[in-house]
Write a protein that holds these residues in place. Structure first.
Motif, PDB file in Angstrom:
ATOM      1  N   UNK A 106       9.298  -3.679  10.750  1.00 37.52           N
ATOM      2  CA  UNK A 106       8.845  -3.843   9.362  1.00 37.52           C
ATOM      3  C   UNK A 106       9.025  -2.528   8.602  1.00 37.52           C
ATOM      4  N   UNK A 107       9.628  -2.598   7.431  1.00 38.18           N
ATOM      5  CA  UNK A 107       9.795  -1.419   6.574  1.00 38.18           C
ATOM      6  C   UNK A 107       9.448  -1.797   5.138  1.00 38.18           C
ATOM      7  N   UNK A 108       8.973  -0.819   4.394  1.00 39.58           N
ATOM      8  CA  UNK A 108       8.631  -1.030   2.984  1.00 39.58           C
ATOM      9  C   UNK A 108       9.679  -0.356   2.103  1.00 39.58           C
ATOM     10  N   UNK A 121       1.319   1.682   3.923  1.00 34.97           N
ATOM     11  CA  UNK A 121       1.944   1.365   5.211  1.00 34.97           C
ATOM     12  C   UNK A 121       0.970   1.590   6.369  1.00 34.97           C
ATOM     13  N   UNK A 122       0.159   2.635   6.249  1.00 33.17           N
ATOM     14  CA  UNK A 122      -0.841   2.911   7.300  1.00 33.17           C
ATOM     15  C   UNK A 122      -1.954   1.871   7.274  1.00 33.17           C
ATOM     16  N   UNK A 123      -2.352   1.443   6.074  1.00 36.21           N
ATOM     17  CA  UNK A 123      -3.380   0.399   5.958  1.00 36.21           C
ATOM     18  C   UNK A 123      -2.903  -0.919   6.569  1.00 36.21           C
ATOM     19  N   UNK A 124      -1.618  -1.221   6.368  1.00 32.11           N
ATOM     20  CA  UNK A 124      -1.048  -2.466   6.893  1.00 32.11           C
ATOM     21  C   UNK A 124      -0.671  -2.357   8.368  1.00 32.11           C
ATOM     22  N   UNK A 125      -0.772  -1.160   8.913  1.00 32.62           N
ATOM     23  CA  UNK A 125      -0.619  -0.890  10.341  1.00 32.62           C
ATOM     24  C   UNK A 125       0.795  -1.152  10.894  1.00 32.62           C
ATOM     25  N   UNK A 126       1.834  -1.041  10.030  1.00 31.09           N
ATOM     26  CA  UNK A 126       3.180  -1.015  10.592  1.00 31.09           C
ATOM     27  C   UNK A 126       3.669   0.438  10.656  1.00 31.09           C
ATOM     28  N   UNK A 177       9.485   8.622   6.163  1.00 32.93           N
ATOM     29  CA  UNK A 177       9.571   8.099   4.789  1.00 32.93           C
ATOM     30  C   UNK A 177      10.713   8.822   4.085  1.00 32.93           C
ATOM     31  N   UNK A 178      11.575   8.053   3.432  1.00 36.86           N
ATOM     32  CA  UNK A 178      12.701   8.634   2.689  1.00 36.86           C
ATOM     33  C   UNK A 178      12.593   8.208   1.224  1.00 36.86           C
ATOM     34  N   UNK A 179      12.724   9.162   0.315  1.00 35.49           N
ATOM     35  CA  UNK A 179      12.692   8.854  -1.124  1.00 35.49           C
ATOM     36  C   UNK A 179      14.099   8.461  -1.590  1.00 35.49           C
ATOM     37  N   UNK A 180      14.193   7.950  -2.812  1.00 35.44           N
ATOM     38  CA  UNK A 180      15.492   7.570  -3.372  1.00 35.44           C
ATOM     39  C   UNK A 180      16.443   8.752  -3.436  1.00 35.44           C
ATOM     40  N   UNK A 203       9.226   3.718   5.596  1.00 35.75           N
ATOM     41  CA  UNK A 203       8.981   3.608   4.153  1.00 35.75           C
ATOM     42  C   UNK A 203      10.142   4.206   3.365  1.00 35.75           C
ATOM     43  N   UNK A 204      10.662   3.421   2.412  1.00 38.23           N
ATOM     44  CA  UNK A 204      11.626   3.911   1.420  1.00 38.23           C
ATOM     45  C   UNK A 204      10.882   3.902   0.082  1.00 38.23           C
TER      46      UNK A 204
END
Length: 333
Positions: A106-108, A121-126, A177-180, A203-204
């Motif tokens: 799972x990625x955001x 992402x930490x709250x959703x635990x992935x 986590x990578x930014x644009x 996370x993106x």
């Protein structure tokens, strides 16, 4: 524009809002704790917007038309922050848990601030590792991994430079986590590192619609099967390119209206009988209108109007827009 009281002079003001890090350079000056405050709030999951304004003075219509966006958005006065709290949907955790439990990665992919996105992402635990690191630009061409609390810093290195065992340890010990901006740098300058990193990124953040599409197409190119879930126009490209695209829409609650109509139909015969009885009993009575009755009737009317407005706000009508057309699967919730 606004007219100055007591004169016919029209003065103009410009207002701006946006990401605190983007707007900072547009302000004449900011408080000393500007960065500290918005970063602290973002780390706690709040969405933070900076607000600013500028007095443009008296301008002719021609001068107003000739103003460019860069001129309007320069030398603004800092007005403050808007803090928006967006709690998670009740079923989000359980859905993510099922996906993670069924061996899915799972990625955001979001346009939000990276600190806010990492918190969610930490709250959703992935995102489960103790430390999340964000790819950050130090200077042109130099990038480092920096932890959310800024206590740990690592250089951006390739698997060859780091060694197989150290690389494996790095990707398994940290959530990335990578930014644009970082994604653009990797895809343009360090494509080999990008291909090795992307499957491990959780996370993106601060990505634009084209970059969302690039994440999906790159993962497909690497041999992964992708499912993209989105709810807006920004997600259209990614939804089209994913193996499975799911568009989420909101629909109005169907039961409420039917129940109210049924109640109204049941009440109408009783109401008619009641009026008929009252009419027979009070046919010969003449009453002066009581001001209290008038006030209570007015109060009831206002309450009814407020209730109707509230119901109208709650009612969300589904409009099949770009996201739903792009995705072969649509979930109405």
């Amino acid at each position: 524009g606004y007219t100055v009281p007591g004169t016919s002079e029209t003065r103009y003001i410009a207002t701006i809002k946006g990401a605190p890090e983007t707007l900072k350079s547009m302000f004449v000056g900011v408080p000393e704790d500007y960065d500290k405050n918005y970063l602290s709030l973002s780390r706690r999951g709040a969405r933070v917007l900076a607000l600013g304004w500028r007095d443009l003075g008296s301008l002719s219509h021609q001068s107003l038309k000739e103003l460019t966006r860069e001129q309007v958005e320069a030398e603004a006065q800092f007005a403050g922050f808007v803090i928006i709290s967006c709690p998670l949907k009740p079923d989000s955790k359980s859905v993510i848990k099922e996906l993670v439990g069924s061996s899915h990665q799972v990625a955001m992919i979001t346009g939000d601030n990276p600190l806010t996105a990492c918190h969610v992402a930490r709250q959703l635990r992935f995102s489960r590792n103790p430390t999340t690191v964000i790819l950050t630009s130090v200077s042109p061409g130099e990038w480092t991994w920096r932890s959310v609390d800024e206590k740990e810093v690592f250089p951006l290195t390739s698997p060859k430079q780091l060694g197989y065992n150290q690389w494996k340890k790095f990707v398994s010990s940290y959530d990335m986590c990578i930014t644009g901006e970082g994604l653009a740098y990797l895809l343009n300058e360090k494509i080999d590192i990008a291909h090795r990193l992307l499957p491990h990124v959780r996370v993106f953040a601060r990505v634009n619609p084209k970059q969302k599409e690039a994440v999906i197409t790159t993962l497909k190119h690497l041999g992964y099967h992708t499912l993209m879930c989105g709810d807006g126009t920004n997600d259209v490209g990614a939804l089209k390119h994913a193996h499975v695209g799911v568009a989420i829409l909101s629909s109005n609650p169907p039961k409420k209206k039917k129940e109210k109509e049924e109640e109204k139909e049941k009440a109408e015969p009783d109401k008619f009988d009641k009026l008929k009885r009252e009419g027979k009993m009070k046919r010969n009575e003449v009453r002066r209108p009581d001001p209290k009755d008038r006030l209570s009737a007015r109060h009831a009317q206002l309450q009814k109007m407020m209730q109707e407005l509230q119901e109208a706000e709650e009612m969300q009508i589904v409009k099949l827009g770009d996201a739903s057309i792009a995705a072969p699967f649509t979930s109405k919730q």
